[in-house]
Scaffold this motif. Structure first.
Motif, mmCIF file in Angstrom:
data_model
loop_
_atom_site.group_PDB
_atom_site.id
_atom_site.type_symbol
_atom_site.label_atom_id
_atom_site.label_comp_id
_atom_site.label_asym_id
_atom_site.label_seq_id
_atom_site.Cartn_x
_atom_site.Cartn_y
_atom_site.Cartn_z
ATOM 1 N N VAL A 81 -5.241 -22.017 -6.809
ATOM 2 C CA VAL A 81 -5.055 -20.653 -7.309
ATOM 3 C C VAL A 81 -3.732 -20.072 -6.833
ATOM 4 O O VAL A 81 -3.012 -19.420 -7.593
ATOM 5 N N TYR A 82 -3.384 -20.303 -5.564
ATOM 6 C CA TYR A 82 -2.143 -19.746 -5.025
ATOM 7 C C TYR A 82 -0.918 -20.575 -5.407
ATOM 8 O O TYR A 82 0.161 -20.035 -5.613
ATOM 9 N N THR B 44 -8.735 -22.571 -3.701
ATOM 10 C CA THR B 44 -7.791 -21.566 -3.211
ATOM 11 C C THR B 44 -6.375 -22.113 -3.206
ATOM 12 O O THR B 44 -5.422 -21.423 -3.585
ATOM 13 N N PRO C 274 -0.948 -20.250 -10.004
ATOM 14 C CA PRO C 274 -1.835 -19.158 -10.416
ATOM 15 C C PRO C 274 -2.111 -19.081 -11.912
ATOM 16 O O PRO C 274 -3.153 -18.572 -12.328
ATOM 17 N N ARG D 97 -7.032 -26.879 -13.534
ATOM 18 C CA ARG D 97 -7.221 -26.351 -12.184
ATOM 19 C C ARG D 97 -8.161 -27.256 -11.378
ATOM 20 O O ARG D 97 -7.877 -27.603 -10.229
#
Length: 414
Positions: free
Chosen positions: A113-114, A110, A117, A124
């Motif tokens: 991702v934030y 998370t 993005p 990642r």
């Protein structure tokens, strides 16, 4: 101040304990659990939130009573062992460790991702591993440093959320017409949503698992748990209402970043980058507190021989279970390479609801007012089996595997 080889130092006060609980819950609930809950309940999300809050209150009350009686690291692992027997304590600890390790992986992803993005694989996963390594290093340096870092992250996150709510209220387009009946809204959908949202409330367990590192735990823990839970409930309730009024249940159910999307539709859309940064910081705070709590349960189980005993070592300088922290960090780093963000929510919720069911059963044996633990036990059981079938099957399978390992160990040591 040095600690004994298998004993932690008491360095946290009430404010520190509250911050750890807030850090665990804010990141998990606001930015992760609302969308899947809205998908199954629509506008019934608010009712699901209320049901989850009632069960969480019962669990918090039971946990606070038990923590005052047994102020040791491990939380319900210790309570179940002392009140119900070694197997139930082990099952609670096993469920907590596997469920929350998966949640750690989800929180690490998370953050990435934030924060980035547009980043693809394998970058990642690599960045998520670096995040886990950095937080593990911070926890290694001492629990007080972790608490201070969590306080900073929680403060920034709450300020960003306050700005987001203000943007929706002042410059947004809030409308009750968006709360039209949702096609999937049903009593079962509400219960499933409550089970998923329970994932967002489970962070106060971190306060109890730090029982050996809290000053005056018989007084501090029973105060810190309800304070943290009350603050988070207020934040969740306000956000749930404004998000439903701004986006509507259908849009809320389909967006991976509902708070940022809601702010983007207001006259203050320039706040979106800050909201995304706040989301990353909130997830970072949740991950920091999660690793802190899981490592303490691993420490307690290793000290009792249910996990490799070397994991029960305490660092002579920093007075933390450094080997347990490193083991958890390595496990999370491995998981982030294939963990699914949304899939882990249901699995974690099932495992943690089992953990709290054992906590309520343990509190029942204390005597006195048994209404709260009875409601908590029934609520945990109902919500656990209201989760998606895949979550129930996977969660039950992992718990059965843990029980089999326990039986095998007992047999080989008898």
């Amino acid at each position: 101040m040095s600690a004994q080889p298998h004993q932690l130092a008491r360095r946290l006060g009430t404010a520190d304990a509250v911050v750890v609980g807030l850090g665990s819950m804010i990141g998990a609930g606001v930015f992760v659990a609302f969308a899947p809950a809205a998908r199954v309940a629509g506008s019934g999300l608010l009712l699901g939130l209320a049901v989850a809050a009632v069960v969480a209150y019962c669990n918090a009350t039971s946990s606070a009573r038990l923590a005052a009686r047994y102020p040791a690291s491990g939380g319900t692992y210790v309570y179940g062992r002392e009140r119900l027997g070694p197997f139930w304590g082990y099952l609670a600890g096993w469920g907590f460790v596997v469920g929350k390790t998966a949640s750690c992986a989800a929180m690490a992803l998370t953050v990435v991702v934030y924060a980035a993005p547009g980043l693809g694989q394998p970058w990642r996963s690599l960045l998520a591993v670096l995040v886990v390594a950095a937080l593990t290093g911070l926890n290694y340096r001492g629990v007080q440093r972790s608490a201070r870092a969590t306080a900073v992250l929680v403060t920034v996150s709450l300020l960003v959320l306050a700005a987001a709510v203000t943007a929706m209220v002042v410059a947004g387009d809030l409308s009750t017409q968006r709360l039209a009946p949702f096609p999937k809204t049903s009593p079962l959908g509400v219960l499933e949503a409550a089970g998923l949202l329970f994932f967002a409330f489970a962070g106060y367990a971190r306060i109890a698992t730090l029982g050996e590192e809290v000053r005056d735990p018989a007084r501090t823990i029973p105060r810190a748990i309800p304070i943290a839970l009350g603050i988070v409930l207020a934040v969740y309730a306000v956000l749930a209402v404004v998000l439903l009024l701004q986006l509507g249940p259908a849009a809320l159910a389909t967006t991976a970043d509902p708070v940022a999307q809601a702010v983007a539709g207001t006259g203050w859309s320039g706040l979106v980058p800050a909201v995304r940064a706040g989301a990353a910081l909130a997830a970072l705070g949740a991950l920091l507190a999660l690793v802190l709590g899981v490592s303490r349960t691993v420490f307690a189980m290793a000290r009792d021989g249910h996990l490799p005993r070397p994991l029960a070592a305490v660092h002579p300088r920093f007075a933390v279970p450094h080997r347990a922290e490193l083991a958890v960090g390595v496990a999370v780093a491995i998981l982030v390479s294939f963990a699914d963000l949304r899939g882990t929510i249901g699995f974690s919720a099932f495992a943690v609801l089992t953990y709290y069911a054992i906590a309520n059963a343990s509190a029942w044996t204390l005597g006195g007012n048994r209404i709260v633990p009875a409601i908590g036990l029934a609520g945990c059981t109902l919500l656990a089996f209201s989760l998606p079938l895949s979550s129930v099957v996977t969660g039950a399978g992992v718990l059965v595997a843990g029980a089999a390992a326990y039986a095998l160990r007992r047999r080989t040591h008898s």
